[in-house]
Design an enzyme around this catalytic site. Structure first.
Site, PDB file in Angstrom:
ATOM      1  N   ARG A 233      66.428  26.813  55.015  1.00  0.00           N
ATOM      2  CA  ARG A 233      66.485  25.414  55.451  1.00  0.00           C
ATOM      3  C   ARG A 233      66.010  25.367  56.903  1.00  0.00           C
ATOM      4  NH1 ARG A 233      66.352  24.207  51.016  1.00  0.00           N
ATOM      5  NH2 ARG A 233      67.776  22.977  49.746  1.00  0.00           N
ATOM      6  N   GLU A 262      61.168  18.294  58.369  1.00  0.00           N
ATOM      7  CA  GLU A 262      60.178  18.268  57.279  1.00  0.00           C
ATOM      8  C   GLU A 262      60.203  16.992  56.458  1.00  0.00           C
ATOM      9  OE1 GLU A 262      61.622  21.734  54.976  1.00  0.00           O
ATOM     10  OE2 GLU A 262      62.014  20.334  53.346  1.00  0.00           O
ATOM     11  N   HIS A 294      57.403  23.691  51.938  1.00  0.00           N
ATOM     12  CA  HIS A 294      58.574  23.781  51.035  1.00  0.00           C
ATOM     13  C   HIS A 294      58.134  23.998  49.589  1.00  0.00           C
ATOM     14  CE1 HIS A 294      63.089  22.732  51.056  1.00  0.00           C
ATOM     15  NE2 HIS A 294      62.821  23.491  50.016  1.00  0.00           N
TER      16      HIS A 294
END
Ligand code: NAD
Length: 332
Positions: A233, A262, A294
């Site tokens: 994360r 993000e 991601h």
């Protein structure tokens, strides 16, 4: 059960639609992220299905409850984006997909390491342009190097297994040791892992305790020239501290699949936009930084498994059954 699916992409529909048909659920797909401005779209749906950058803050949860939503099916493992206490207050049950393919994320993690080390992204462009020079592409043998794995749950264990297979010396750190990981490396205090690792990779969840766990002080304790990888994360890493570390050369390689901010960038084509995030843009200028958007989870196996578990969660909600994948207010 009828569910409002947020942050829908074509690839989500491709896997969710057949799984929903098989399980007898009716999905309505929405492209926007779930956030205060869009929560009203879920009005009248007993369930919502959300992804990593959908926001389930207290105000969103209150809006969902007002609209009659009682169930949240997260189609991801991490749940740092969910205010579980607010869900409990409003009587919303929340379930996630705790494990869909640790291999997908582990393999991408090691892919980032290899790409940074052997500079595949540069080699690819060079050869396409008829530049066959290998000057500047010098890497190192990973065999014999020390790799530190922080967080030795499902994904960290798979990363440790691959790195052990490469012949790395694997150092492990976790707040709770995982017996399945012990054969793959050595549990050491965090300071030892920082001091001795040539490569460090993060696989712990984002919690209050791990927020900016890699900050200036942590970086200073790492070996000069360290390779740092974060596929967990974004907010585990204090990005400005990492930029300082890159500028000084203390961090020699940085590989990221996640970024603290993000939600405003990832999963969309922004190639025609002027990106306003100066911290991200600074990161992107370093020749020794590799960022993916991601995508570590993004394999066919993982998407099929996410769809299957998400539908099973909706079925259990509908039948009022208990769920192993359910998150209580105390989680996180
Ligand atoms: P997991 O729950 O199996 O393992 C997490 C491990 O972290 C546990 O062993 C836990 O004890 C440990 N941990 C907790 N707090 C810690 C701390 N302060 N210091 C060190 N270790 C700590 O989870 P997992 O399935 O291995 O996933 C790990 C993380 O990967 C998830 O939380 C998620 O954020 C991230 N993830 C990213 C992607 C992606 O596409 N990039 C996909 C899936 C998961």
């Amino acid at each position: 059960m009828r569910a409002a699916v947020f942050s829908t992409k074509n690839y989500d529909r491709q896997f969710l639609e057949p799984a929903a048909a098989a399980a007898g659920h009716q999905l309505t797909f929405f492209e926007p992220r779930l956030m205060p401005q869009t929560a009203v779209l879920a009005a009248g749906f007993p369930a919502v299905c959300s992804f990593v950058n959908d926001v389930l803050s207290a105000d969103v949860v209150a809006e969902l409850a007002r609209g009659g939503t009682r169930y949240v099916a997260l189609r991801c493992a991490g749940y740092n984006q969910v205010d579980l206490a607010a869900c409990a207050r409003h009587g919303l049950r929340v379930a996630r997909v705790p494990a869909y393919s640790p291999h997908a994320v582990a393999e991408h993690t090691v892919g980032l390491m290899l790409a940074l080390n052997r500079k595949y992204h540069k080699a690819y462009n060079r050869v396409r342009e008829g530049n066959f020079s290998i000057d500047g592409l010098l890497g190192f043998d990973m065999h014999g190097k020390t790799a530190g794995v922080i967080g030795t749950g499902k994904i960290g264990t798979e990363v440790a297994r691959i790195l052990a297979g490469f012949g790395c010396r694997v150092l492990l750190y976790d707040v709770a040791e995982n017996p399945a990981c012990r054969a793959l490396g050595t549990y050491v205090p965090l300071d030892t892992l920082y001091a001795e690792s040539d490569m460090i990779t993060l696989h712990c969840p984002l919690t209050r305790a791990t927020h900016h766990v890699i900050d200036q002080a942590a970086i200073a304790r790492m070996k000069p020239g360290v390779m740092l990888i974060n596929t967990s994360r974004g907010a585990l890493l204090d990005t400005p501290a990492a930029i300082d570390g890159l500028k000084s050369g203390h961090i020699r390689y940085l590989g990221l699949d996640v970024y603290e901010e993000e939600a405003e960038l990832f999963f969309e084509d922004r190639s025609d936009e002027v990106i306003q995030d100066d911290v991200f843009m600074r990161l992107a200028t370093f020749p020794n930084v590799l960022i993916t958007s991601h995508q570590a989870f993004f394999t066919e196996t993982a998407l099929r498994e996410i769809a299957r578990t998400t539908m099973a969660n909706l079925t259990a909600f509908e039948r009022g059954e208990p769920l192993e994948t359910e998150l209580g207010a105390a989680a996180g």
